[in-house]
Structures are given as C-alpha cells and as structure tokens.
Scaffold this active site. Structure first.
Site, PDB file in Angstrom:
ATOM      1  N   LEU A 117       0.873  -0.824   0.234  1.00  0.00           N
ATOM      2  CA  LEU A 117      -0.070  -0.036  -0.167  1.00  0.00           C
ATOM      3  C   LEU A 117       0.889   0.930  -0.213  1.00  0.00           C
ATOM      4  O   LEU A 117       2.104   1.260   0.238  1.00  0.00           O
ATOM      5  CB  LEU A 117      -0.826   0.284   1.413  1.00  0.00           C
ATOM      6  CG  LEU A 117      -2.203  -0.756   1.340  1.00  0.00           C
ATOM      7  CD1 LEU A 117      -2.891  -0.361   2.080  1.00  0.00           C
ATOM      8  CD2 LEU A 117      -3.080   0.047   0.284  1.00  0.00           C
ATOM      9  N   ASP A 118       0.536   2.557  -0.491  1.00  0.00           N
ATOM     10  CA  ASP A 118       0.943   3.148  -0.681  1.00  0.00           C
ATOM     11  C   ASP A 118       0.903   4.015   0.977  1.00  0.00           C
ATOM     12  O   ASP A 118       0.446   3.945   1.490  1.00  0.00           O
ATOM     13  CB  ASP A 118       1.271   4.344  -1.998  1.00  0.00           C
ATOM     14  CG  ASP A 118       1.204   3.745  -3.146  1.00  0.00           C
ATOM     15  OD1 ASP A 118       2.232   2.963  -4.241  1.00  0.00           O
ATOM     16  OD2 ASP A 118       0.419   3.887  -4.080  1.00  0.00           O
ATOM     17  N   PRO A 119       2.145   5.075   0.915  1.00  0.00           N
ATOM     18  CA  PRO A 119       1.444   5.535   1.931  1.00  0.00           C
ATOM     19  C   PRO A 119       0.673   6.718   2.081  1.00  0.00           C
ATOM     20  O   PRO A 119       0.155   6.720   2.968  1.00  0.00           O
ATOM     21  CB  PRO A 119       3.370   7.223   2.058  1.00  0.00           C
ATOM     22  CG  PRO A 119       3.957   5.589   0.953  1.00  0.00           C
ATOM     23  CD  PRO A 119       3.750   5.339   0.232  1.00  0.00           C
TER      24      PRO A 119
END
Length: 388
Positions: A60-62
């Site tokens: 998951l991206d930040p």
C-alpha cells in the site's frame, strides 16, 4: 529435508522465543494508517512481536490506508499466492488538478477549469443524489457514466512512472525522481466491478471509515483555475497489478481534465477484510491475539486437500504424491493447501502437468501425480519458483 531420511522422523516443533514462548505465526490483517510505508509497518511489527520473519502480501502506498495483509513466520511462504488475489478499494479522484505521481503526494503539474458539460453533470448528480448506476446514472451524467464504462472494459493498463517496477535493474520511481523519462509497457488487468459512490463540488470529507490521518493533503487544496475543486468517490474490485493511481489519470483523460488520486482505502485483499483488521497502534498482546493461525488463513484463501498419515510423511520429505496419498484429493489444477490429518499445514502443492506426447502414446491413462511447491515446518521446498 533430504530423501534418505526416515519417514518416521519427528516433526519439528514451533520456533520459540528466548523465554520459551512459541513465536507467533500466521496472518495478521492490519488497518494501515495513511503516512507510513508498508515497509515501515513491517518494521514496527517485527519489534512489537519480537519476530524477524515478517512480510506482507501487497504493498500500500504511504498515502493509502486500509487492509495490509501481514505474513508472520512460515506464513511468509504464502506471499506469492496471497499477493496474486483480487483487491477492493474505495478511492477519491480530484478532477481539474494533475500531479507528477498521479496522487496527492506528488507535485501539482496541471490545473484546468472543468468544462461546462462536466460542471452540469456534477450539478445534476448533486441535485439528484448519486444513482447506483445503469440507466439512472447515464441519464444524469452520461459522459461520466461513459468514462466509468470505458474503465470497466479495460483489459490492459499502463502503470505510473512512480512505481516499484524495475527498469534495467532500477526502480521506476527512482528513475522518475532523477528526471529520466520512464516508458512502462501496459500490463494485463481486470476490473471486476467499478461503481460511483459519491460526487462533490467543494472540499469533500475524508473517505468513509478512514482514520483522521487520512484527510486529503496539500494537492487537494489546489483548485482548478477559477473553479471549486471537484471529486468523484469510487468503489472498485480489481485484479492483481491494477494501479488505482492510473485509474485516476485515465478517468481524467476520458473527462478531458487532469486528475489525480487524492485518497485511497483498501477494504479487502483476497479473503481478508477491514472487519478482520486491527490497528497498527494496538499493543503487542492485542496484535498477537489478532494473528490468524496458519492453517486457517491458508484455507480461507486457497483450495484445501487433506493428506493421509502416509501422504503427510511423504509430503514432508518433498516426494511426489498420488491420489492414494490424500483422504480428500486436491483439485486437478492450480495450487492447494495440503493439511495433515490433524489439520496442520504440511505443504502447498499442485498436480504435475502431464506430458501430452507421452500420454497419447500410452494405451492406459496415467495416474495424476502431485508435487510439493512449498514445504512447511521443516519439509522440503523443492521448487525455487512456485506456480501461482
């Protein structure tokens, strides 16, 4: 385990911490907050649980929140299989503002007033409420409906330049940050479902269910010149390899405006959902208690086959099995979880691919043979690259 070892060799016990307590092992579903990377989450859990062998099944991206499937101990062997499963998301797309990363963490690269027809469609949706879809949506907002239809029909997608895909041995995002042009090839994807859940003029609130940290960052606050910001909220179910950031950009192209992903929440990854998730800030005991046992987690995500005692011994030695080694035989294609009579995971295995030329030359059909793809609890891992 080598072939020459006796089949009566004792089964290794669970790994134990220094104090004698069994180390946790299984699948932990974390509700990742917005901000930390997936790697940051894994590092925090290593410290909290006192376990080095931890991974995850799908980054998951930040800027994204939601379901992060964390694999603890021998559950890390499930990674290639769980990563390949479908994902569900709730996404917020801001219209009229584009960024270099295609999301709210990037630098604004373009702003544009919304065309009059798009203003009218958004006003129609605001006046009538967002229709569930179909003819009602097409009547209220025909070009928005057509843009969504085009994305539902998508079978190939070009990943964003700011992604972890390797190009000539380097991460694409590293090349993009260095100012180099990155040309990534389109990849096959499938959109299982895509629905419009909301439409706004002005500043929308946080995504439903997202923690306070999930509020939209600076890029959201930059409106298209001369207009209020506009946003669409979407719910989607997609295959492995699908980039929701690319969806935002492509949707904007359909609507003739720059666009970016301003918020993203993963609501499910395969069989694992937000309802099963625990906060990253939960204490060590709560995190341990939330770990789903290896056998339960594997069986919830993959087909299950049950071994006889004799079959379990052979599987632990990495030997080829036949149908007689199973009390409940696996499917005739794809990987399955092999459980011993006590319900413990012995291996991931799959039927061997028949030699068609050899089969045609034989007068009698050959018996199906099954190979170990990944062994558990000390049994042999006989293939470097398991079949997903």
């Amino acid at each position: 385990m080598p072939e020459h070892m006796a089949e009566s060799a004792p089964r290794p016990g669970p790994e134990r911490a220094a104090g004698g307590r069994p180390r946790p092992e299984g699948v932990l579903v974390i509700d990742k907050p917005r901000g930390p990377t997936s790697h940051d989450v894994v590092a925090r859990l290593r410290r909290a649980l006192g376990v080095k062998r931890i991974g995850h099944a799908g980054t998951l991206d930040p800027m994204a929140s939601g379901v992060l499937v964390v694999l603890v101990g021998e559950a890390t062997k499930l990674a290639p299989y769980l990563t390949a499963q479908d994902k569900r998301y709730t996404a917020r797309v801001v219209l009229g503002v584009g960024t270099d990363t295609l999301d709210a963490d990037g630098e604004v690269t373009a702003t544009q007033p919304l065309p009059a027809w798009l203003d009218e469609e958004l006003d129609a949706l605001a006046a009538a409420g967002v229709p569930a879809g179909g003819e009602a949506l097409a009547a209220a907002a025909p070009r928005i409906a057509a843009a969504l239809d085009a994305e539902r029909a998508r079978r190939a997608q070009t990943p964003p330049a700011y992604s972890a895909i390797k190009v000539a041995g380097q991460r694409s995002y590293a090349l993009a940050r260095a100012g180099q042009a990155v040309d990534l090839s389109a990849r096959p994807v499938e959109v299982r479902s895509l629905a419009l859940a909301g439409a706004w003029r002005g500043e929308p609130g946080p995504l439903a269910g997202a923690p306070a940290a999930g509020a939209a960052p600076a890029a959201d606050a930059v409106p298209a010149a001369g207009t209020e910001p506009a946003a669409l909220e979407l719910e989607l179910d997609v295959s492995k390899g699908y980039y929701v950031r690319s969806l935002a950009c492509d949707l904007g192209a359909h609507l003739e405006v720059p666009a970016h992903l301003s918020a993203l929440r993963r609501t499910a990854s395969g069989a694992f959902t937000l309802e099963q998730a625990v906060s990253l800030d939960a204490g060590a005991e709560a995190l341990r208690a939330a770990i789903r046992p290896l056998a339960e987690a594997a069986a919830s995500s993959l087909p299950v086959a049950r071994l006889t005692e004799h079959g379990a011994r052979r599987a632990r030695l990495g030997q080829t099995l036949t149908e007689s080694d199973f009390s409940a035989a696996p499917a005739q294609s794809g990987a399955a979880v092999w459980l011993d009579p006590e319900g413990r995971v012995v291996a991931l295995g799959a039927p061997e691919v028949a030699d068609e030329a050899g089969a045609e030359s034989s007068s009698t059909p050959s018996e199906t043979r099954f190979s170990v793809l990944r062994g558990f609890s000390g049994s042999a891992d006989v293939r470097e690259n398991p079949v997903v």
